[in-house]
Design an enzyme around this catalytic site. Structure first.
Site, PDB file in Angstrom:
ATOM      1  CB  ILE A  43      25.094  42.644  11.631  1.00  0.00           C
ATOM      2  CG1 ILE A  43      25.992  41.433  11.938  1.00  0.00           C
ATOM      3  CG2 ILE A  43      24.294  42.392  10.351  1.00  0.00           C
ATOM      4  CD1 ILE A  43      25.220  40.140  12.228  1.00  0.00           C
ATOM      5  CE1 TYR A  99      19.896  37.006  19.550  1.00  0.00           C
ATOM      6  CE2 TYR A  99      20.259  34.844  18.604  1.00  0.00           C
ATOM      7  CZ  TYR A  99      20.418  36.217  18.556  1.00  0.00           C
ATOM      8  OH  TYR A  99      21.096  36.783  17.506  1.00  0.00           O
ATOM      9  N   GLY A 141      25.320  33.349  10.869  1.00  0.00           N
ATOM     10  CA  GLY A 141      25.968  32.499  11.866  1.00  0.00           C
ATOM     11  C   GLY A 141      26.674  33.376  12.879  1.00  0.00           C
TER      12      GLY A 141
HETATM   13  N1  CAA Z   1      28.139  25.949  22.169  1.00  0.00           N
HETATM   14  C1  CAA Z   1      28.759  24.840  22.669  1.00  0.00           C
HETATM   15  N2  CAA Z   1      28.862  24.598  23.981  1.00  0.00           N
HETATM   16  C2  CAA Z   1      28.327  25.499  24.826  1.00  0.00           C
HETATM   17  C3  CAA Z   1      27.670  26.660  24.383  1.00  0.00           C
HETATM   18  C4  CAA Z   1      27.612  26.868  22.995  1.00  0.00           C
HETATM   19  N3  CAA Z   1      27.030  27.935  22.473  1.00  0.00           N
HETATM   20  N4  CAA Z   1      27.251  27.369  25.453  1.00  0.00           N
HETATM   21  C5  CAA Z   1      27.631  26.659  26.534  1.00  0.00           C
HETATM   22  N5  CAA Z   1      28.276  25.532  26.157  1.00  0.00           N
HETATM   23  C6  CAA Z   1      28.874  24.524  27.041  1.00  0.00           C
HETATM   24  C7  CAA Z   1      30.038  25.076  27.870  1.00  0.00           C
HETATM   25  O1  CAA Z   1      31.255  25.080  27.134  1.00  0.00           O
HETATM   26  C8  CAA Z   1      30.049  24.117  29.024  1.00  0.00           C
HETATM   27  O2  CAA Z   1      30.637  22.878  28.615  1.00  0.00           O
HETATM   28  P1  CAA Z   1      31.767  22.186  29.507  1.00  0.00           P
HETATM   29  O3  CAA Z   1      31.106  21.888  30.807  1.00  0.00           O
HETATM   30  O4  CAA Z   1      32.155  20.970  28.682  1.00  0.00           O
HETATM   31  O5  CAA Z   1      32.865  23.198  29.595  1.00  0.00           O
HETATM   32  C9  CAA Z   1      28.572  23.838  29.260  1.00  0.00           C
HETATM   33  O6  CAA Z   1      27.923  24.147  28.024  1.00  0.00           O
HETATM   34  C10 CAA Z   1      27.983  24.684  30.357  1.00  0.00           C
HETATM   35  O7  CAA Z   1      28.264  26.062  30.090  1.00  0.00           O
HETATM   36  P2  CAA Z   1      28.737  27.074  31.227  1.00  0.00           P
HETATM   37  O8  CAA Z   1      29.698  26.413  32.190  1.00  0.00           O
HETATM   38  O9  CAA Z   1      29.201  28.352  30.572  1.00  0.00           O
HETATM   39  O10 CAA Z   1      27.350  27.338  32.025  1.00  0.00           O
HETATM   40  P3  CAA Z   1      26.891  28.661  32.736  1.00  0.00           P
HETATM   41  O11 CAA Z   1      25.601  28.340  33.426  1.00  0.00           O
HETATM   42  O12 CAA Z   1      28.021  29.275  33.524  1.00  0.00           O
HETATM   43  O13 CAA Z   1      26.611  29.712  31.548  1.00  0.00           O
HETATM   44  C11 CAA Z   1      25.708  30.427  29.458  1.00  0.00           C
HETATM   45  C12 CAA Z   1      25.642  29.397  30.578  1.00  0.00           C
HETATM   46  C13 CAA Z   1      25.371  31.833  30.000  1.00  0.00           C
HETATM   47  C14 CAA Z   1      24.657  30.019  28.436  1.00  0.00           C
HETATM   48  C15 CAA Z   1      27.124  30.476  28.837  1.00  0.00           C
HETATM   49  O14 CAA Z   1      27.571  29.157  28.569  1.00  0.00           O
HETATM   50  C16 CAA Z   1      27.119  31.229  27.521  1.00  0.00           C
HETATM   51  O15 CAA Z   1      27.096  32.458  27.501  1.00  0.00           O
HETATM   52  N6  CAA Z   1      27.135  30.467  26.398  1.00  0.00           N
HETATM   53  C17 CAA Z   1      27.117  31.049  25.061  1.00  0.00           C
HETATM   54  C18 CAA Z   1      25.731  30.972  24.506  1.00  0.00           C
HETATM   55  C19 CAA Z   1      25.775  31.436  23.059  1.00  0.00           C
HETATM   56  O16 CAA Z   1      26.282  30.737  22.200  1.00  0.00           O
HETATM   57  N7  CAA Z   1      25.251  32.619  22.794  1.00  0.00           N
HETATM   58  C20 CAA Z   1      25.291  33.146  21.459  1.00  0.00           C
HETATM   59  C21 CAA Z   1      25.522  34.630  21.534  1.00  0.00           C
HETATM   60  S1  CAA Z   1      25.858  35.334  19.943  1.00  0.00           S
HETATM   61  C22 CAA Z   1      24.375  35.364  19.185  1.00  0.00           C
HETATM   62  O17 CAA Z   1      23.363  35.036  19.727  1.00  0.00           O
HETATM   63  C23 CAA Z   1      24.374  35.876  17.790  1.00  0.00           C
HETATM   64  C24 CAA Z   1      23.832  34.881  16.850  1.00  0.00           C
HETATM   65  O18 CAA Z   1      22.714  35.056  16.356  1.00  0.00           O
HETATM   66  C25 CAA Z   1      24.663  33.739  16.445  1.00  0.00           C
END
Ligand code: CAA
Length: 240
Positions: free
Chosen positions: A14, A147, A178
């Protein structure tokens, strides 16, 4: 007089798009970056925009970096606090170091950079500050207490500072992106990202320029009555 802008975290994602939009509007732009020299060199070669390496979580580094930019380009009257990192983990797995890194880089940097430009903006009776928040600061997010806290802090920081800046014609606004097609979002596990996109009414990730065009508007001379606001650009994913 030609405006001078600093964009933190300006060489990728960005930030890069923000630099390009501001540069395209005839503004002299300085792109700050923290560590990725190769990406910065590529950015500079492709855009012709000068890059400045310093750590925005370090107060003195910001003072020195802004002084260097002002001596190269002139007084800084536009600041875009865009630099940000993630250290995603659920609360039990998140370390104190993960917490500190995200709070210091994403939120502490706003304080550091504003302190470095504020006096000059006040003296010249003009300024534009745009702080890049996040949908996840507005609504929270699984795995992101650090975050979400930092980005939510940015939204409060913006509203408080806007009240202080108004009498000097310094506008202070937040932009809440977003999910955008950048390296940061590419790091989200694919099955999680699929779920996220299903919840975006527009059914796509944003582009960096979708966000950058909003920043350009907030930095414009015409936006002088817009202050303390949050512009959400998220494909309809969060509406309140
Ligand atoms: N939205 C919806 N569901 C989510 C989620 C999200 N952002 N993050 C995790 N979940 C869900 C997973 O799909 C999983 O569901 P199921 O059991 O039904 O499959 C459940 O939560 C547990 O997740 P994990 O099995 O992945 O758990 P973990 O302990 O292995 O990992 C985690 C946890 C590191 C948080 C990993 O889930 C992850 O990286 N999630 C993404 C988090 C995210 O959205 N980060 C945003 C980054 S981009 C950003 O931040 C820019 C911005 O400003 C928008």
């Amino acid at each position: 007089m030609k405006h001078v802008a600093i964009v933190t975290g300006g060489t990728r994602g960005i930030g890069r798009a923000i630099c390009e939009e501001l540069h395209g509007a005839g503004i002299a732009v300085a792109a700050n970056y923290g560590g990725n020299d190769a990406a910065a060199a590529k950015f500079q070669a492709e855009t012709g925009i000068n890059t400045y390496k310093f750590d925005v979580s370090d107060y003195q580094a910001c003072q020195d970096g802004v002084a260097r930019i002002a001596s190269d380009l002139g007084p800084v009257d536009i600041l875009v606090n865009n630099a940000g990192i993630t250290r995603d983990a659920t609360i039990m797995k998140m370390t104190r170091a993960d917490w500190d890194a995200v709070i210091d880089t994403n939120l502490g940097s706003c304080f550091n950079m504003v302190h470095a430009v504020w006096d000059g903006m006040r003296e010249r009776n003009f300024g534009r500050i745009v702080n890049v928040g996040s949908i996840n600061g507005q609504g929270g997010q699984y795995g992101q207490v650090n975050y979400a806290a930092a980005k939510s802090g940015i939204h409060g920081f913006t509203k408080a500072l806007a009240q202080e800046g108004a009498r000097y014609h310094i506008t202070v606004n937040a932009l809440a992106p977003g999910y955008v097609d950048t390296d940061m979002v590419a790091a989200v596990p694919e099955r999680v990202l699929e779920k996220i996109i299903q919840n975006i009414p527009m059914r796509r990730l944003g582009t960096a320029h979708d966000i950058a065009r909003g920043v350009l508007f907030l930095c414009g001379d015409d936006a002088d009555f817009v202050t303390g606001s949050t512009l959400s650009i998220n494909g309809g994913q969060h509406m309140y």
